[in-house]
Motif scaffolding. Sequence first.
Motif, PDB file in Angstrom:
ATOM      1  N   THR A 192      13.453  10.455   5.747  1.00  4.22           N
ATOM      2  CA  THR A 192      13.559  11.652   4.907  1.00  4.22           C
ATOM      3  C   THR A 192      12.210  12.307   4.599  1.00  4.22           C
ATOM      4  O   THR A 192      12.176  13.535   4.433  1.00  4.22           O
ATOM      5  CB  THR A 192      14.283  11.342   3.575  1.00  4.22           C
ATOM      6  OG1 THR A 192      13.746  10.152   2.994  1.00  4.22           O
ATOM      7  CG2 THR A 192      15.762  11.199   3.787  1.00  4.22           C
ATOM      8  N   PRO A 193      11.085  11.565   4.522  1.00  2.00           N
ATOM      9  CA  PRO A 193       9.816  12.264   4.324  1.00  2.00           C
ATOM     10  C   PRO A 193       9.484  13.240   5.443  1.00  2.00           C
ATOM     11  O   PRO A 193       8.675  14.159   5.245  1.00  2.00           O
ATOM     12  CB  PRO A 193       8.796  11.119   4.281  1.00  2.00           C
ATOM     13  CG  PRO A 193       9.570   9.943   3.820  1.00  2.00           C
ATOM     14  CD  PRO A 193      10.920  10.107   4.447  1.00  2.00           C
ATOM     15  N   TYR A 194      10.092  13.056   6.607  1.00  4.62           N
ATOM     16  CA  TYR A 194       9.838  13.940   7.738  1.00  4.62           C
ATOM     17  C   TYR A 194      10.908  15.014   7.880  1.00  4.62           C
ATOM     18  O   TYR A 194      10.951  15.707   8.908  1.00  4.62           O
ATOM     19  CB  TYR A 194       9.791  13.117   9.030  1.00  4.62           C
ATOM     20  CG  TYR A 194       8.713  12.063   9.034  1.00  4.62           C
ATOM     21  CD1 TYR A 194       7.384  12.386   9.292  1.00  4.62           C
ATOM     22  CD2 TYR A 194       9.023  10.733   8.782  1.00  4.62           C
ATOM     23  CE1 TYR A 194       6.396  11.425   9.288  1.00  4.62           C
ATOM     24  CE2 TYR A 194       8.040   9.755   8.785  1.00  4.62           C
ATOM     25  CZ  TYR A 194       6.730  10.097   9.038  1.00  4.62           C
ATOM     26  OH  TYR A 194       5.751   9.134   9.046  1.00  4.62           O
ATOM     27  N   LEU A 195      11.799  15.111   6.890  1.00  2.13           N
ATOM     28  CA  LEU A 195      12.934  16.024   7.006  1.00  2.13           C
ATOM     29  C   LEU A 195      12.950  17.041   5.864  1.00  2.13           C
ATOM     30  O   LEU A 195      13.875  17.070   5.056  1.00  2.13           O
ATOM     31  CB  LEU A 195      14.244  15.229   7.017  1.00  2.13           C
ATOM     32  CG  LEU A 195      14.413  14.196   8.127  1.00  2.13           C
ATOM     33  CD1 LEU A 195      15.708  13.409   7.932  1.00  2.13           C
ATOM     34  CD2 LEU A 195      14.382  14.855   9.504  1.00  2.13           C
ATOM     35  N   PRO A 196      11.943  17.894   5.784  1.00  2.00           N
ATOM     36  CA  PRO A 196      11.972  18.906   4.722  1.00  2.00           C
ATOM     37  C   PRO A 196      12.993  20.002   5.028  1.00  2.00           C
ATOM     38  O   PRO A 196      13.329  20.268   6.180  1.00  2.00           O
ATOM     39  CB  PRO A 196      10.546  19.474   4.758  1.00  2.00           C
ATOM     40  CG  PRO A 196      10.111  19.291   6.182  1.00  2.00           C
ATOM     41  CD  PRO A 196      10.744  18.002   6.642  1.00  2.00           C
ATOM     42  N   GLY A 197      13.495  20.604   3.968  1.00  2.00           N
ATOM     43  CA  GLY A 197      14.380  21.758   4.129  1.00  2.00           C
ATOM     44  C   GLY A 197      15.631  21.446   4.911  1.00  2.00           C
ATOM     45  O   GLY A 197      16.289  20.423   4.709  1.00  2.00           O
ATOM     46  N   TRP A 198      15.943  22.318   5.858  1.00  2.00           N
ATOM     47  CA  TRP A 198      17.182  22.206   6.618  1.00  2.00           C
ATOM     48  C   TRP A 198      17.221  20.964   7.493  1.00  2.00           C
ATOM     49  O   TRP A 198      18.289  20.504   7.896  1.00  2.00           O
ATOM     50  CB  TRP A 198      17.373  23.443   7.484  1.00  2.00           C
ATOM     51  CG  TRP A 198      16.292  23.638   8.512  1.00  2.00           C
ATOM     52  CD1 TRP A 198      15.149  24.370   8.372  1.00  2.00           C
ATOM     53  CD2 TRP A 198      16.267  23.089   9.829  1.00  2.00           C
ATOM     54  NE1 TRP A 198      14.395  24.305   9.520  1.00  2.00           N
ATOM     55  CE2 TRP A 198      15.061  23.522  10.447  1.00  2.00           C
ATOM     56  CE3 TRP A 198      17.123  22.267  10.567  1.00  2.00           C
ATOM     57  CZ2 TRP A 198      14.689  23.178  11.740  1.00  2.00           C
ATOM     58  CZ3 TRP A 198      16.751  21.911  11.862  1.00  2.00           C
ATOM     59  CH2 TRP A 198      15.554  22.366  12.429  1.00  2.00           C
ATOM     60  N   ARG A 199      16.042  20.408   7.796  1.00  2.00           N
ATOM     61  CA  ARG A 199      16.015  19.209   8.644  1.00  2.00           C
ATOM     62  C   ARG A 199      16.723  18.023   7.994  1.00  2.00           C
ATOM     63  O   ARG A 199      17.135  17.087   8.687  1.00  2.00           O
ATOM     64  CB  ARG A 199      14.568  18.837   8.979  1.00  2.00           C
ATOM     65  CG  ARG A 199      13.847  19.864   9.852  1.00  2.00           C
ATOM     66  CD  ARG A 199      12.417  19.453  10.124  1.00  2.00           C
ATOM     67  NE  ARG A 199      11.717  20.422  10.947  1.00  2.00           N
ATOM     68  CZ  ARG A 199      11.094  21.487  10.485  1.00  2.00           C
ATOM     69  NH1 ARG A 199      11.108  21.720   9.165  1.00  2.00           N
ATOM     70  NH2 ARG A 199      10.469  22.319  11.293  1.00  2.00           N
ATOM     71  N   MET A 200      16.863  18.064   6.668  1.00  2.00           N
ATOM     72  CA  MET A 200      17.567  16.989   5.986  1.00  2.00           C
ATOM     73  C   MET A 200      18.996  16.824   6.508  1.00  2.00           C
ATOM     74  O   MET A 200      19.584  15.737   6.410  1.00  2.00           O
ATOM     75  CB  MET A 200      17.589  17.265   4.486  1.00  2.00           C
ATOM     76  CG  MET A 200      18.218  16.173   3.644  1.00  2.00           C
ATOM     77  SD  MET A 200      17.245  14.671   3.564  1.00  2.00           S
ATOM     78  CE  MET A 200      15.882  15.242   2.535  1.00  2.00           C
ATOM     79  N   ALA A 201      19.559  17.871   7.101  1.00  2.00           N
ATOM     80  CA  ALA A 201      20.924  17.790   7.627  1.00  2.00           C
ATOM     81  C   ALA A 201      21.042  16.789   8.773  1.00  2.00           C
ATOM     82  O   ALA A 201      22.158  16.374   9.117  1.00  2.00           O
ATOM     83  CB  ALA A 201      21.385  19.177   8.090  1.00  2.00           C
ATOM     84  N   LEU A 202      19.914  16.364   9.357  1.00  2.00           N
ATOM     85  CA  LEU A 202      19.965  15.348  10.405  1.00  2.00           C
ATOM     86  C   LEU A 202      20.510  14.021   9.887  1.00  2.00           C
ATOM     87  O   LEU A 202      20.949  13.180  10.668  1.00  2.00           O
ATOM     88  CB  LEU A 202      18.568  15.137  10.996  1.00  2.00           C
ATOM     89  CG  LEU A 202      18.074  16.215  11.966  1.00  2.00           C
ATOM     90  CD1 LEU A 202      16.632  15.940  12.359  1.00  2.00           C
ATOM     91  CD2 LEU A 202      18.965  16.274  13.203  1.00  2.00           C
ATOM     92  N   VAL A 203      20.500  13.849   8.575  1.00  2.00           N
ATOM     93  CA  VAL A 203      21.080  12.643   7.991  1.00  2.00           C
ATOM     94  C   VAL A 203      22.546  12.510   8.390  1.00  2.00           C
ATOM     95  O   VAL A 203      23.063  11.397   8.536  1.00  2.00           O
ATOM     96  CB  VAL A 203      20.919  12.663   6.455  1.00  2.00           C
ATOM     97  CG1 VAL A 203      21.783  11.600   5.790  1.00  2.00           C
ATOM     98  CG2 VAL A 203      19.456  12.475   6.073  1.00  2.00           C
ATOM     99  N   ILE A 204      23.227  13.635   8.579  1.00  5.88           N
ATOM    100  CA  ILE A 204      24.632  13.594   9.010  1.00  5.88           C
ATOM    101  C   ILE A 204      24.762  12.807  10.302  1.00  5.88           C
ATOM    102  O   ILE A 204      25.705  12.020  10.477  1.00  5.88           O
ATOM    103  CB  ILE A 204      25.177  15.024   9.184  1.00  5.88           C
ATOM    104  CG1 ILE A 204      25.191  15.758   7.839  1.00  5.88           C
ATOM    105  CG2 ILE A 204      26.565  15.013   9.811  1.00  5.88           C
ATOM    106  CD1 ILE A 204      25.566  17.225   7.940  1.00  5.88           C
ATOM    107  N   ALA A 205      23.793  12.986  11.214  1.00  2.00           N
ATOM    108  CA  ALA A 205      23.832  12.254  12.485  1.00  2.00           C
ATOM    109  C   ALA A 205      23.439  10.796  12.318  1.00  2.00           C
ATOM    110  O   ALA A 205      23.879   9.941  13.091  1.00  2.00           O
ATOM    111  CB  ALA A 205      22.912  12.934  13.500  1.00  2.00           C
TER     112      ALA A 205
END
Length: 306
Positions: A192-205
Amino acid sequence: MTSQTIYETVLAAPPVPAHPTTQVPFMAEILFTIFLGLPVVVGVFFAIKHLVTGRGPLLAFCLIGGGFACLFEPIVDTLGLCYIREGATLTTFSSMGRDFPLYINFVYIWYVGGLAYLAYRVYSTGVTRKGLFQLYLIDVFINIFLESPGVLMGAYEYYGPQPLNFWGLPLWWVCVNPIMPMTAGALIYRLTPYLPGWRMALVIAFIPMADGIANGATAWPMWTALNLDAPLVVTHLAWLVTLGLALTAVWILSFVVSRPDDEVFTTSKAALLKAAIFGVPDDRRPATAGVNHVAARHKPVADVSR
């Protein structure tokens, strides 16, 4: 019991049984759906609350990811000889020639997705290696609690030479399943530290990815034994290998998420879960551990994801 009966039960190699065709009892389906749906309602409530209060979309993404992870169910059912009884009133999808009712979606949403978020919170609060194995044990008992009503009511069944099958729930499954949310939580914790903004949606995967990792890494001995016409004694030996792989997986995760004892102030199981759910006061937060030094440098992102 005669010696011949003992041989046939324990040592003989029966053929892999055909996929059952039993219809699901209507009342069993409805009651089990309600039973598994209640935690989903709670999870969705808090996910919306997090969005409204500015705590971020992480919980919502975890629940959505859990919903997608249910597509693994026909794969593990086929390999592990589990039959979700058909003829359900609330069938939601079909795959591999099998129909899957709504309660399958529910259990993945909260057990895989919701517990992944809880595991992330435990890791963020601070957990020792011993605490990580305690979390594994807690998830094992949660799994037993959530599945037992389903098999006892007849919503689904396991077939074939399943080891440790005392009341319809082969306990080798509950050794494997906790690795799914624990692995997903570790992915979230580290990335998550590498997933700012919309990139946080990668958690779904991350959630279905963790499902595949956990099952593929630990369940393959059982899958192999169950589909080789193996006798019951062989499937019990395969269970021991699967259990060893599951514990090895927890040990591997400890190098990713655990902290030294002197950096963790919340150690009891009850206090750890309470801290994970409700948070920890700032004056009791553990010192930043080496494994989480990246998160320390990206504190704004970590704050949003709580």
